[in-house]
Design an enzyme around this catalytic site. Structure first.
Site, PDB file in Angstrom:
ATOM      1  N   ASP A  31       0.848  -1.190   0.000  1.00  0.00           N
ATOM      2  CA  ASP A  31       0.000   0.000   0.000  1.00  0.00           C
ATOM      3  C   ASP A  31       0.889   1.248   0.000  1.00  0.00           C
ATOM      4  O   ASP A  31       1.877   1.318   0.732  1.00  0.00           O
ATOM      5  CB  ASP A  31      -0.907   0.008   1.240  1.00  0.00           C
ATOM      6  CG  ASP A  31      -2.029   1.014   1.114  1.00  0.00           C
ATOM      7  OD1 ASP A  31      -3.191   0.613   1.067  1.00  0.00           O
ATOM      8  OD2 ASP A  31      -1.744   2.240   1.052  1.00  0.00           O
ATOM      9  N   ILE A  32       0.522   2.209  -0.842  1.00  0.00           N
ATOM     10  CA  ILE A  32       1.367   3.394  -1.004  1.00  0.00           C
ATOM     11  C   ILE A  32       1.284   4.345   0.197  1.00  0.00           C
ATOM     12  O   ILE A  32       2.164   5.164   0.425  1.00  0.00           O
ATOM     13  CB  ILE A  32       0.988   4.132  -2.318  1.00  0.00           C
ATOM     14  CG1 ILE A  32       2.155   4.944  -2.842  1.00  0.00           C
ATOM     15  CG2 ILE A  32      -0.252   4.978  -2.162  1.00  0.00           C
ATOM     16  CD1 ILE A  32       1.955   5.424  -4.270  1.00  0.00           C
ATOM     17  N   GLU A  96     -12.310   3.762  -0.925  1.00  0.00           N
ATOM     18  CA  GLU A  96     -11.871   4.897  -1.750  1.00  0.00           C
ATOM     19  C   GLU A  96     -11.503   4.459  -3.151  1.00  0.00           C
ATOM     20  O   GLU A  96     -11.667   5.222  -4.107  1.00  0.00           O
ATOM     21  CB  GLU A  96     -10.652   5.584  -1.101  1.00  0.00           C
ATOM     22  CG  GLU A  96     -11.014   6.316   0.178  1.00  0.00           C
ATOM     23  CD  GLU A  96      -9.799   6.964   0.838  1.00  0.00           C
ATOM     24  OE1 GLU A  96      -8.667   6.724   0.385  1.00  0.00           O
ATOM     25  OE2 GLU A  96     -10.010   7.696   1.815  1.00  0.00           O
ATOM     26  N   VAL A  97     -10.972   3.253  -3.292  1.00  0.00           N
ATOM     27  CA  VAL A  97     -10.621   2.732  -4.616  1.00  0.00           C
ATOM     28  C   VAL A  97     -11.629   1.631  -4.956  1.00  0.00           C
ATOM     29  O   VAL A  97     -11.734   0.630  -4.226  1.00  0.00           O
ATOM     30  CB  VAL A  97      -9.185   2.175  -4.633  1.00  0.00           C
ATOM     31  CG1 VAL A  97      -8.875   1.565  -5.997  1.00  0.00           C
ATOM     32  CG2 VAL A  97      -8.184   3.272  -4.306  1.00  0.00           C
ATOM     33  N   HIS A 101     -10.310  -4.814  -2.734  1.00  0.00           N
ATOM     34  CA  HIS A 101      -8.964  -5.097  -2.224  1.00  0.00           C
ATOM     35  C   HIS A 101      -9.040  -5.462  -0.754  1.00  0.00           C
ATOM     36  O   HIS A 101      -9.779  -4.865   0.013  1.00  0.00           O
ATOM     37  CB  HIS A 101      -8.034  -3.890  -2.424  1.00  0.00           C
ATOM     38  CG  HIS A 101      -8.608  -2.593  -1.974  1.00  0.00           C
ATOM     39  ND1 HIS A 101      -9.515  -1.879  -2.707  1.00  0.00           N
ATOM     40  CD2 HIS A 101      -8.410  -1.896  -0.831  1.00  0.00           C
ATOM     41  CE1 HIS A 101      -9.853  -0.782  -2.054  1.00  0.00           C
ATOM     42  NE2 HIS A 101      -9.207  -0.769  -0.907  1.00  0.00           N
ATOM     43  N   HIS A 103      -7.034  -5.462   2.604  1.00  0.00           N
ATOM     44  CA  HIS A 103      -5.867  -4.901   3.294  1.00  0.00           C
ATOM     45  C   HIS A 103      -5.287  -5.979   4.209  1.00  0.00           C
ATOM     46  O   HIS A 103      -6.029  -6.635   4.954  1.00  0.00           O
ATOM     47  CB  HIS A 103      -6.275  -3.726   4.189  1.00  0.00           C
ATOM     48  CG  HIS A 103      -6.791  -2.514   3.476  1.00  0.00           C
ATOM     49  ND1 HIS A 103      -5.996  -1.431   3.187  1.00  0.00           N
ATOM     50  CD2 HIS A 103      -8.017  -2.205   3.004  1.00  0.00           C
ATOM     51  CE1 HIS A 103      -6.722  -0.499   2.572  1.00  0.00           C
ATOM     52  NE2 HIS A 103      -7.954  -0.941   2.452  1.00  0.00           N
TER      53      HIS A 103
HETATM   54  P1  AMP Z   1      -9.758   1.833   0.662  1.00  0.00           P
HETATM   55  O1  AMP Z   1     -10.069   3.002   1.545  1.00  0.00           O
HETATM   56  O2  AMP Z   1     -10.025   0.520   1.366  1.00  0.00           O
HETATM   57  O3  AMP Z   1     -10.441   1.931  -0.687  1.00  0.00           O
HETATM   58  O4  AMP Z   1      -8.189   1.883   0.464  1.00  0.00           O
HETATM   59  C1  AMP Z   1      -7.559   2.179  -0.723  1.00  0.00           C
HETATM   60  C2  AMP Z   1      -6.104   1.966  -0.457  1.00  0.00           C
HETATM   61  O5  AMP Z   1      -5.422   1.987  -1.690  1.00  0.00           O
HETATM   62  C3  AMP Z   1      -5.469   3.036   0.428  1.00  0.00           C
HETATM   63  O6  AMP Z   1      -4.890   2.412   1.571  1.00  0.00           O
HETATM   64  C4  AMP Z   1      -4.423   3.682  -0.482  1.00  0.00           C
HETATM   65  O7  AMP Z   1      -3.268   4.070   0.202  1.00  0.00           O
HETATM   66  C5  AMP Z   1      -4.160   2.584  -1.483  1.00  0.00           C
HETATM   67  N1  AMP Z   1      -3.662   3.035  -2.769  1.00  0.00           N
HETATM   68  C6  AMP Z   1      -4.207   3.960  -3.594  1.00  0.00           C
HETATM   69  N2  AMP Z   1      -3.473   4.098  -4.713  1.00  0.00           N
HETATM   70  C7  AMP Z   1      -2.441   3.221  -4.596  1.00  0.00           C
HETATM   71  C8  AMP Z   1      -1.334   2.904  -5.435  1.00  0.00           C
HETATM   72  N3  AMP Z   1      -1.131   3.510  -6.615  1.00  0.00           N
HETATM   73  N4  AMP Z   1      -0.469   1.963  -5.013  1.00  0.00           N
HETATM   74  C9  AMP Z   1      -0.649   1.348  -3.821  1.00  0.00           C
HETATM   75  N5  AMP Z   1      -1.673   1.617  -2.993  1.00  0.00           N
HETATM   76  C10 AMP Z   1      -2.557   2.543  -3.367  1.00  0.00           C
END
Ligand code: AMP
Length: 143
Positions: A31-32, A96-97, A101, A103
């Site tokens: 995770d970034i 958010e994405v 996914h 975690h």
């Molecule tokens: P969520 O709130 O569960 O949707 O978490 C999305 C996660 O994706 C967050 O922890 C971000 O830090 C991670 N994230 C977003 N863009 C990237 C990326 N390009 N590479 C790695 N992690 C990412």
């Protein structure tokens, strides 16, 4: 919903990622914005915005890969005495994405990471009522 997210670019190799695992169906990478050092994400290669859109077999693979990684973390150089799994499905859950996914969050005591404090015990009647409601829906799905 538009299935395109930055994770599609990562799967396609168009965006950088620190990969830790890859097979035909699943990809895992760091995770970034890590909650703790070593925090990573396990994703399906085929985009699915939500659990409702995710093939259940692939959902199972996400957990299997998460389980393997959780064991590997403990033997790696990542500080890891425990692991949390977390999955946000929907805006209200903090997603958010919009590419499912899982975690995988390495934990050490006193690392400061945490959800809310534990609430007081619920009433058994409330637990039984909600349990029966979910059971009913599961049973309908089996028919
Ligand atoms: P969520 O709130 O569960 O949707 O978490 C999305 C996660 O994706 C967050 O922890 C971000 O830090 C991670 N994230 C977003 N863009 C990237 C990326 N390009 N590479 C790695 N992690 C990412």
């Amino acid at each position: 919903m538009n299935p395109y997210t930055i994770f599609s670019d990562i799967v396609a190799g168009r965006a950088p990622a620190s990969k830790v695992y890859e097979d035909d169906d699943v990809l895992a990478f760091m995770d970034i914005r890590p909650w703790t050092p070593g925090h990573l994400l396990v994703i399906p290669k085929v985009a699915a915005a939500s659990l409702a859109e995710l093939d259940p077999e692939i959902g199972g693979k996400l957990f299997q890969v998460g389980q393997r990684i959780a064991l590997a973390l403990r033997q790696s150089e990542v500080a890891c005495d425990g692991v949390n799994f977390f999955l946000a499905d929907g805006i209200a859950a903090g997603q958010e994405v919009f590419h499912v996914h899982l975690h995988v969050i390495p934990r050490t005591s006193g690392d400061g990471f945490g959800l809310r404090g534990r609430p007081v015990n619920a009433h058994r009647a409330d637990l039984d009522y909600l349990a029966s409601s979910v059971r009913r829906v599961l049973a309908e799905g089996d028919r």
